[in-house]
Motif scaffolding. Structure first.
Motif, PDB file in Angstrom:
ATOM      1  N   VAL A 293       0.748  -1.296  -0.115  1.00 32.13           N
ATOM      2  CA  VAL A 293       0.099   0.152   0.013  1.00 32.13           C
ATOM      3  C   VAL A 293       0.892   1.229  -0.122  1.00 32.13           C
ATOM      4  N   VAL A 294       2.094   1.171   0.492  1.00 32.56           N
ATOM      5  CA  VAL A 294       2.986   2.390   0.592  1.00 32.56           C
ATOM      6  C   VAL A 294       3.400   2.962  -0.887  1.00 32.56           C
ATOM      7  N   LEU A 295       4.009   1.450  -1.570  1.00 34.41           N
ATOM      8  CA  LEU A 295       4.773   1.907  -2.957  1.00 34.41           C
ATOM      9  C   LEU A 295       3.621   2.446  -4.059  1.00 34.41           C
ATOM     10  N   PRO A 296       2.361   1.970  -4.174  1.00 37.10           N
ATOM     11  CA  PRO A 296       1.682   2.351  -4.951  1.00 37.10           C
ATOM     12  C   PRO A 296       1.312   4.006  -5.014  1.00 37.10           C
ATOM     13  N   LEU A 297       1.503   4.529  -3.572  1.00 37.02           N
ATOM     14  CA  LEU A 297       1.237   6.055  -3.441  1.00 37.02           C
ATOM     15  C   LEU A 297       2.505   6.813  -3.453  1.00 37.02           C
ATOM     16  N   LEU A 298       3.660   6.249  -3.633  1.00 35.81           N
ATOM     17  CA  LEU A 298       4.869   6.872  -3.804  1.00 35.81           C
ATOM     18  C   LEU A 298       5.048   7.555  -5.331  1.00 35.81           C
ATOM     19  N   GLU A 299       5.308   8.684  -5.433  1.00 36.02           N
ATOM     20  CA  GLU A 299       5.579   9.358  -6.604  1.00 36.02           C
ATOM     21  C   GLU A 299       6.867   9.313  -7.031  1.00 36.02           C
ATOM     22  N   THR A 300       7.672   9.710  -6.235  1.00 39.05           N
ATOM     23  CA  THR A 300       9.287   9.589  -6.088  1.00 39.05           C
ATOM     24  C   THR A 300       9.958   8.026  -6.679  1.00 39.05           C
ATOM     25  N   PRO A 301      10.588   8.421  -7.678  1.00 36.52           N
ATOM     26  CA  PRO A 301      10.916   7.098  -8.374  1.00 36.52           C
ATOM     27  C   PRO A 301      11.676   6.289  -7.236  1.00 36.52           C
ATOM     28  N   LEU A 302      11.030   4.678  -7.042  1.00 34.41           N
ATOM     29  CA  LEU A 302      11.921   3.985  -5.782  1.00 34.41           C
ATOM     30  C   LEU A 302      13.163   3.731  -6.169  1.00 34.41           C
ATOM     31  N   ASP A 303      13.685   3.744  -7.408  1.00 43.49           N
ATOM     32  CA  ASP A 303      15.104   3.312  -7.883  1.00 43.49           C
ATOM     33  C   ASP A 303      16.108   4.585  -7.400  1.00 43.49           C
ATOM     34  N   GLU A 304      15.610   5.852  -7.544  1.00 40.12           N
ATOM     35  CA  GLU A 304      16.517   6.819  -7.226  1.00 40.12           C
ATOM     36  C   GLU A 304      16.560   6.984  -5.525  1.00 40.12           C
ATOM     37  N   LEU A 305      15.585   6.653  -4.855  1.00 37.04           N
ATOM     38  CA  LEU A 305      15.626   6.565  -3.271  1.00 37.04           C
ATOM     39  C   LEU A 305      16.574   5.569  -2.838  1.00 37.04           C
ATOM     40  N   ILE A 306      16.283   4.267  -3.251  1.00 35.54           N
ATOM     41  CA  ILE A 306      17.160   3.284  -3.140  1.00 35.54           C
ATOM     42  C   ILE A 306      18.788   3.512  -3.376  1.00 35.54           C
ATOM     43  N   LEU A 307      19.178   3.882  -4.562  1.00 35.85           N
ATOM     44  CA  LEU A 307      20.347   4.439  -4.800  1.00 35.85           C
ATOM     45  C   LEU A 307      21.049   5.311  -4.062  1.00 35.85           C
ATOM     46  N   ALA A 308      20.060   6.318  -3.767  1.00 40.34           N
ATOM     47  CA  ALA A 308      20.689   7.396  -2.780  1.00 40.34           C
ATOM     48  C   ALA A 308      20.913   6.918  -1.425  1.00 40.34           C
ATOM     49  N   CYS A 309      20.440   6.007  -0.929  1.00 42.12           N
ATOM     50  CA  CYS A 309      20.504   5.221   0.305  1.00 42.12           C
ATOM     51  C   CYS A 309      22.017   4.444   0.120  1.00 42.12           C
ATOM     52  N   VAL A 310      22.111   3.868  -0.910  1.00 42.12           N
ATOM     53  CA  VAL A 310      23.412   3.027  -0.957  1.00 42.12           C
ATOM     54  C   VAL A 310      24.492   3.742  -1.158  1.00 42.12           C
ATOM     55  N   GLU A 311      24.594   4.939  -1.874  1.00 48.00           N
ATOM     56  CA  GLU A 311      25.482   5.947  -2.045  1.00 48.00           C
ATOM     57  C   GLU A 311      25.724   6.826  -1.030  1.00 48.00           C
ATOM     58  N   GLN A 312      24.959   6.773   0.113  1.00 48.76           N
ATOM     59  CA  GLN A 312      24.639   7.693   1.185  1.00 48.76           C
ATOM     60  C   GLN A 312      24.802   9.250   0.802  1.00 48.76           C
ATOM     61  N   ARG A 313      23.708   9.429   0.039  1.00 45.54           N
ATOM     62  CA  ARG A 313      23.196  10.844  -0.414  1.00 45.54           C
ATOM     63  C   ARG A 313      21.834  11.178  -0.117  1.00 45.54           C
ATOM     64  N   LEU A 314      21.105  10.273   0.795  1.00 39.14           N
ATOM     65  CA  LEU A 314      19.745  10.735   0.783  1.00 39.14           C
ATOM     66  C   LEU A 314      19.427  11.945   1.303  1.00 39.14           C
ATOM     67  N   GLY A 315      20.379  12.584   2.072  1.00 39.87           N
ATOM     68  CA  GLY A 315      20.121  13.813   2.733  1.00 39.87           C
ATOM     69  C   GLY A 315      20.234  15.106   1.422  1.00 39.87           C
ATOM     70  N   GLU A 316      20.531  14.527   0.375  1.00 36.23           N
ATOM     71  CA  GLU A 316      20.593  15.479  -0.862  1.00 36.23           C
ATOM     72  C   GLU A 316      19.415  15.653  -1.575  1.00 36.23           C
ATOM     73  N   LEU A 317      18.730  14.719  -1.547  1.00 32.75           N
ATOM     74  CA  LEU A 317      17.339  14.444  -2.282  1.00 32.75           C
ATOM     75  C   LEU A 317      16.350  15.418  -1.780  1.00 32.75           C
ATOM     76  N   PRO A 318      15.485  16.021  -2.896  1.00 32.02           N
ATOM     77  CA  PRO A 318      14.384  16.796  -2.261  1.00 32.02           C
ATOM     78  C   PRO A 318      13.254  15.917  -1.456  1.00 32.02           C
ATOM     79  N   PRO A 319      12.288  16.658  -0.850  1.00 31.26           N
ATOM     80  CA  PRO A 319      11.447  16.084  -0.074  1.00 31.26           C
ATOM     81  C   PRO A 319      10.716  14.740  -0.899  1.00 31.26           C
ATOM     82  N   LEU A 320      10.021  13.831  -0.417  1.00 30.61           N
ATOM     83  CA  LEU A 320       9.529  12.593  -0.918  1.00 30.61           C
ATOM     84  C   LEU A 320       8.191  13.272  -1.942  1.00 30.61           C
TER      85      LEU A 320
END
Length: 423
Positions: A293-320
């Motif tokens: 139920v969470v992912l169908p409501l998510l507009e931000t591309p999931l791959d972008e969020l996951i890569l930002a976590c892996v590459e330790q730059r989540l804080g650089e992204l705009p709000p979800l």
């Protein structure tokens, strides 16, 4: 980008489904996957067990995988992220040390106590005699938990001392060497799935699961019989408190222990009648069925969020970014679940359900030629979106009514708390 999703449940089907919506993702592989991922355009199943770390690493090299997304807790607790990182493969999911936040409730409680996170009072025990003495001293209701992975079913909320002591015997007989006994918190549960890159932590929309098998939240616990999002109890004010008092202190405590936590930090919370949140448990991965139920409501591309976590730059992204409206998921289970059940029952009606506009995520299914068969306790997660909960609930049960398999069971009251709050 080629992505490997590890797991075979409804959560993994939802992850692959969402990832493939990104123009950056060319192909998904699901290992081992299920009947739904086998039918998903752009997705290919690989018949390898989730605990076969060496074969997973080998496949990641053979297929030139750009990113591995780990669904279930078992491979994380065995160290799949550590193994893939050794080979320089990008992987979303905490290391074996970090995964202890789910694989050991005792370890997690100690960590949270160090971090000052609000939790239930309790103790850990390595023998049934002292555990039973503690229960006798404190009385019931009381909660008995297995200290280890139990597929969402290792928690017994005991209404009487006798029931609690029986639960202690049962868990030790099942082979658990450590259990946790703690106070029974009263209130309403909410699931907060958050993404962490080891420094920054960002919560997703709050969801509420229905853990009990029976309507009216009765009977034994399951892996989850349905869920909805956003849970009204997860107000902006509550989420701010959870961010400040729960998520950020936990990530800081992990970092203080030298644990670089890059993955999902999933807090199961109890919110008291006066609005005070306490952590019931942590999980180290996406929730199932909350992900549906969470992912169908998510507009931000999931791959972008996951890569930002892996590459330790989540804080650089705009709000979800999120879609407006609500989502509701009803789990269709095999008769007898969470106890004994049979497999191999023919499933029909999914095309008719999806023609109504619902999305059917497969959990315990497999393809046998052109037949779709049941292959687990929780078989399908039927998900609908709507402008409000009344609309989404009406839509989801229309979809559920199209689907049939022998012994099919589902709860007819998923989302009842959300409707009550609306009214």
């Amino acid at each position: 980008m080629k992505i490997l999703v590890i797991g075979n449940g409804g959560r993994e089907h939802a992850l692959a489904w969402k990832l493939l919506q990104s123009p950056q993702v060319k192909q998904c592989f699901c290992l081992p996957g299920n009947g739904g991922t086998a039918l998903l355009k752009g997705c290919q199943n690989i018949p390898i067990a989730v605990d076969n770390l060496e074969e997973i690493a080998k496949i990641a090299h053979q297929e030139s995988i750009d990113l591995v997304v780990v669904g279930p807790e078992v491979p994380l607790s065995l160290g799949i992220s550590d193994r893939l990182q050794q080979d320089g493969i990008k992987v979303f999911g905490p290391t074996q040390q970090g995964a202890q936040i789910e694989s050991s409730k005792s370890w997690a409680k100690t960590l949270m106590a160090e971090a000052g996170v609000p939790i239930a009072q309790g103790q850990s025990f390595t023998d049934p005699i002292t555990a039973k003495a503690y229960i006798t001293q404190h009385g019931a209701p009381i909660v008995v938990k297995a200290d280890g992975l139990a597929a969402g079913k290792g928690v017994i909320v005991a209404a009487t001392v006798e029931e609690a002591q029986s639960a202690v015997d049962s868990l030790f007989q099942e082979g658990f060497s450590l259990i946790v006994v703690e106070e029974c918190l009263v209130g309403e549960e909410v699931s907060i799935l958050a993404l962490s890159d080891g420094i920054t932590v960002r919560p997703l929309l709050p969801a509420q699961d229905h853990k009990r098998i029976g309507e009216g939240d009765t009977g034994p616990n399951t892996g989850g019989m349905g869920t909805y999002c956003p849970a009204p109890i997860g107000t902006p004010e509550l989420l701010q408190r959870v961010q400040r008092e729960v998520l950020e202190p936990t990530v800081a405590a992990l970092r203080n222990r030298g644990i670089d936590y890059r993955g999902v930090l999933y807090a199961g919370l109890m919110v008291s009648p006066d609005g005070e949140p306490k952590v019931l448990e942590y999980n180290c991965r996406f929730g199932d069925p909350e992900t549906q139920v969470v992912l169908p409501l998510l507009e931000t591309p999931l791959d972008e969020l996951i890569l930002a976590c892996v590459e330790q730059r989540l804080g650089e992204l705009p709000p979800l970014a999120w879609k407006s409206g609500t989502a509701v998921c009803v789990v269709a289970a095999s008769g007898g679940y969470p106890g004994n059940y049979t497999k191999g029952k023919v499933i029909t009606g999914i095309e008719q359900a999806e023609a109504l506009g619902v999305t059917v995520f497969h959990a315990g299914t497999k393809l046998d030629g052109d037949r779709l068969l049941t292959d687990g306790g929780r078989v399908l997660g039927i998900t609908a979106m709507g402008e409000d909960f009344d609309h989404a609930i009406h839509q989801v049960y229309q979809g559920v009514n199209c689907i049939e398999f022998e012994g099919q069971y589902y709860r007819r009251d998923i989302g009842h708390r959300a409707v009550d709050r609306q009214q």
